[in-house]
Design a protein around this motif. Structure first.
Motif, PDB file in Angstrom:
ATOM      1  N   THR A  82      52.793  75.057  10.186  1.00 58.62           N
ATOM      2  CA  THR A  82      53.207  74.672   8.795  1.00 58.62           C
ATOM      3  C   THR A  82      54.651  75.623   8.220  1.00 58.62           C
ATOM      4  N   TYR A 112      57.498  68.315   7.233  1.00 55.75           N
ATOM      5  CA  TYR A 112      57.530  69.147   6.183  1.00 55.75           C
ATOM      6  C   TYR A 112      58.757  69.455   5.244  1.00 55.75           C
ATOM      7  N   TYR A 114      49.264  70.590   2.028  1.00 54.62           N
ATOM      8  CA  TYR A 114      49.726  69.969   3.252  1.00 54.62           C
ATOM      9  C   TYR A 114      50.876  70.901   4.046  1.00 54.62           C
ATOM     10  N   LEU A 168      45.658  69.327   8.493  1.00 52.17           N
ATOM     11  CA  LEU A 168      45.476  68.121   8.021  1.00 52.17           C
ATOM     12  C   LEU A 168      46.299  67.106   9.043  1.00 52.17           C
ATOM     13  N   ARG A 169      46.781  67.850  10.143  1.00 50.16           N
ATOM     14  CA  ARG A 169      47.628  66.821  11.034  1.00 50.16           C
ATOM     15  C   ARG A 169      47.064  67.411  12.607  1.00 50.16           C
TER      16      ARG A 169
END
Length: 374
Positions: A173, A319, A356, A362-363
């Protein structure tokens, strides 16, 4: 073999043009209740491995649901010498067997009896030994990262091959949050949500033949191309390739199925009812069965590709919208519906971002795969 291929084989629609009008042509196969048995069957001959047989039912194109698992069936493997080995149902239409190592001097067949009493039987098939994978190679192209497989049989006995693969990639992330908002309280984040892994399996049918070559050598067979901007390449990418040797009949089946799943959609393409395998319904011989039962070994090879080994491609990580903001109070943080990343210097609030952007789960998963070597 993934059941998605079989769903394509059963359902197809063509549009005919006549007299300036466009009318849909809907053959009976679309509306008829044709829920045929699909057999994804390969008996692994390598010691210590578990064989899995997947049974499902096809759906017509007009049906939106995915294939339905065939449960509560009795699945066995038989030898020509009349020895029988029973599979154990593990759920979702999957049946497994661990106590059988097929012998090269034996022939085997698969027998299935459904909960409704309908019986299916394969032809007897011999054990096919798969040569090792020499290498899985890659190179950057104008389209992205191209993956190849290379193999050979020095005895010139194999000639027919099929491949599958599993992809896994590491990703991060944008922000490594050390805090989290839970039950309207800011607490220390309990686990890593910065580094995760995701993956998927091959969906296309990939077969190759060296029958027309003087040497049984497969060189630079293209397995897949990963687009240059794919998030799969944002950090570290891995691919596990599985290689199967095929008999001539099995190759003909898989090649025909590959053509159908790639070309279906026109009346001028090969039609589903032309597909034949080595599975048969002995209760009702006129009932089609989709699938091919084979016995043999599987060879595998895994490689890794790191981001720094690739050109300076611009990666679409998903992102790009992520931004850091400040929340001066807990109330502000809750109203923003953001997650805290860290405290501001001096304790005057928080740096925060969308959930997120700080929670990679979440992925994917933050549980490192057992095979991951870093």
């Amino acid at each position: 073999m993934h059941y998605k291929h079989w769903k394509k084989v059963i359902g197809w629609v063509a549009i005919l043009s006549l007299g300036g009008c466009v009318d849909p042509y809907r053959p009976p196969e679309i509306a008829a209740p044709n829920n045929y048995l699909v057999v994804d069957g390969f008996l692994n001959s390598k010691p210590g491995t578990t064989t899995s047989i997947r049974l499902s039912r096809t759906q017509n194109l007009s049906e939106k649901n995915t294939s339905v698992a065939e449960t509560r069936a009795v699945v066995t493997v038989e030898t020509e010498g009349r020895a029988t080995y029973a599979f154990r149902e593990t759920g979702g239409g999957v049946y497994t067997l661990t106590d059988l190592v097929p012998q090269a001097n034996q022939k085997y067949r698969l027998r299935i009896k459904t909960a409704k009493g309908v019986e299916y039987l394969s032809d007897f098939t011999t054990v096919v030994t798969t040569p090792v994978i020499d290498s899985v190679s890659w190179r950057p192209t104008s389209n992205g990262l191209q993956i190849y497989v290379n193999t050979h049989d020095p005895k010139n006995n194999t000639r027919y091959y099929r491949w599958e693969f599993d992809e896994t990639w590491e990703f991060f992330t944008p922000y490594n949050a050390t805090l989290e908002l839970k039950d309207k309280q800011v607490i220390t984040r309990a686990e890593n949500t910065y580094r995760c892994w995701s993956g998927e399996s091959s969906k296309s049918i990939m077969v190759g033949s060296t029958a027309r070559l003087s040497q049984d050598v497969v060189s630079l067979f293209p397995l897949t191309t990963i687009p240059a901007d794919s998030w799969k390449l944002s950090s570290r990418y891995s691919i596990l390739v599985r290689q199967y040797a095929l008999s001539r009949d099995a190759y003909a089946f898989w090649e025909q199925l590959a053509k159908m799943t790639q070309n279906i959609g026109s009346l001028f393409d090969p039609q589903p009812f032309l597909l034949t395998g080595n599975m048969h319904c002995i209760t009702n011989p006129s009932e089609p069965v989709l699938g091919y039962f084979s016995v043999g070994s599987v060879e595998t090879r895994r490689i890794y590709v790191k981001r720094y080994q690739l050109p300076n491609w611009t990666i679409n990580t998903g992102y790009s919208f992520c931004r850091l903001d400040t929340a001066k109070t807990l109330k502000d943080l809750i109203e923003m519906n953001f997650q805290p990343v860290s405290e501001l210097e001096g304790g005057g609030g928080y740096l925060a971002s969308d959930n997120y952007c700080v929670d990679c789960r979440l992925r994917g998963t933050n549980k490192k795969p057992a095979f991951w070597d870093e």
